[in-house]
Write a protein that holds these residues in place. Structure first.
Motif, short mmCIF file in Angstrom:
data_model
loop_
_atom_site.label_atom_id
_atom_site.label_comp_id
_atom_site.label_asym_id
_atom_site.label_seq_id
_atom_site.Cartn_x
_atom_site.Cartn_y
_atom_site.Cartn_z
N PRO A 77 54.81 22.38 10.45
CA PRO A 77 54.58 22.19 9.01
C PRO A 77 55.26 23.30 8.21
N ILE A 78 55.68 22.96 6.99
CA ILE A 78 56.39 23.92 6.13
C ILE A 78 55.42 24.96 5.60
N ARG A 79 55.89 26.20 5.54
CA ARG A 79 55.05 27.30 5.05
C ARG A 79 54.47 26.95 3.67
N GLY A 80 53.15 27.09 3.56
CA GLY A 80 52.46 26.82 2.30
C GLY A 80 52.01 25.39 2.09
N GLY A 121 49.42 20.31 6.88
CA GLY A 121 48.95 21.02 8.06
C GLY A 121 49.24 22.51 8.16
N PHE A 122 49.88 23.12 7.13
CA PHE A 122 50.03 24.57 7.23
C PHE A 122 48.68 25.22 6.97
N HIS A 123 48.43 26.39 7.59
CA HIS A 123 47.07 26.94 7.62
C HIS A 123 46.66 27.66 6.35
N LYS A 124 47.63 28.08 5.50
CA LYS A 124 47.21 28.73 4.25
C LYS A 124 48.24 28.47 3.16
N PRO A 125 47.79 28.50 1.89
CA PRO A 125 48.71 28.22 0.78
C PRO A 125 49.57 29.44 0.46
N ASN A 126 50.69 29.20 -0.21
CA ASN A 126 51.46 30.29 -0.81
C ASN A 126 50.75 30.74 -2.08
N PRO A 127 50.88 32.01 -2.46
CA PRO A 127 50.18 32.52 -3.64
C PRO A 127 50.47 31.72 -4.92
#
Length: 244
Positions: A174-177, A182-188
């Motif tokens: 999954p792509i970051r953010g 399915g990525f584990h945490k959001p981007n700020p």
């Protein structure tokens, strides 16, 4: 300082092509937030002192959390012909994506059958054709690793909603953010690290070959990946090669 919603990459009488900031809608939705189309119409109206309605239509879309190149038509002739280029897949698109997990293969082609739930705005990928599905294909190459993440170059063959996001997630990357897939945490800033980087096409009216590049977002995590970007401006073989 608030970041600009777009910067102009290419402009002539028929086309306006911009580098969209992550977080900006291309066209309106239920949020009623101001759109990229609104911003660009204002830009044209002001620059050319055009009273009344400005003819400006997006030829395609990028998802709200995605950054990069978006093509607008400034004339009905330009719109019709650019849409035909997209339909025939005569537009060459290159994206960069940052993922946490290393792909099993360094390069590969992904083929899935996608079904979109319009109510949830969510796409599921299937290995085999199912009722209501659309075939989606992309090619990818692993460019390198930085800060415990991998940079992938992605070349979609088809242009389906959420295609790159769901196809990369389906291979365990999954792509970051990208919480949705399915990525584990959001981007700020609620963006995802997917950037529409290059476009190559033959101008539908001028018949010249156009090579376009959208600068990476001015954001610390993205900017460290600039070391993977050789000078592309004079590369006449962009459509046949992977950068890197």
């Amino acid at each position: 300082m608030k970041k600009k919603p777009f910067s102009v990459v290419y402009e002539d009488n028929h086309l306006l092509i911009v580098n969209k900031a992550a977080g900006v809608l291309v066209q309106g939705d239920k949020t009623k937030d101001k759109t990229l189309t609104d911003y660009c119409r204002e830009y044209i109206a002001k620059k050319y002192n055009k009273p009344g309605d400005v003819f400006l239509h997006p030829v395609h879309r990028l998802d709200r959390p995605v950054s990069g190149l978006v093509v607008f038509a400034r004339t009905s002739k330009g719109l019709e012909r650019m849409m035909e280029l997209f339909r025939k897949r005569d537009i060459h698109k290159v994206y960069w994506a940052i993922v946490k997990n290393r792909p099993k293969e360094e390069t590969g082609k992904l083929t899935h059958y996608l079904v979109k739930d319009e109510v949830k705005n969510f796409v599921t990928a299937h290995e085999k054709e199912v009722e209501g599905s659309q075939k989606a294909e992309l090619n990818y190459k692993t460019l390198g690793k930085l800060n415990d993440h991998w940079l992938l170059e992605v070349r979609p063959v088809s242009g389906r909603p959420h295609q790159i996001r769901v196809q990369l997630a389906s291979m365990g990357c999954p792509i970051r953010g990208d919480l949705k897939y399915g990525f584990h945490k959001p981007n700020p800033d609620a963006s995802i690290n997917l950037h529409a980087f290059h476009l190559v096409f033959v101008h539908p009216i001028k018949k010249e070959k156009i090579f376009l590049r959208a600068a990476l977002p001015e954001e610390a995590f993205w900017e460290q990946y600039l070391e993977f970007e050789p000078v592309r401006g004079k590369d006449q073989h962009l459509e046949n090669t992977f950068s890197g």
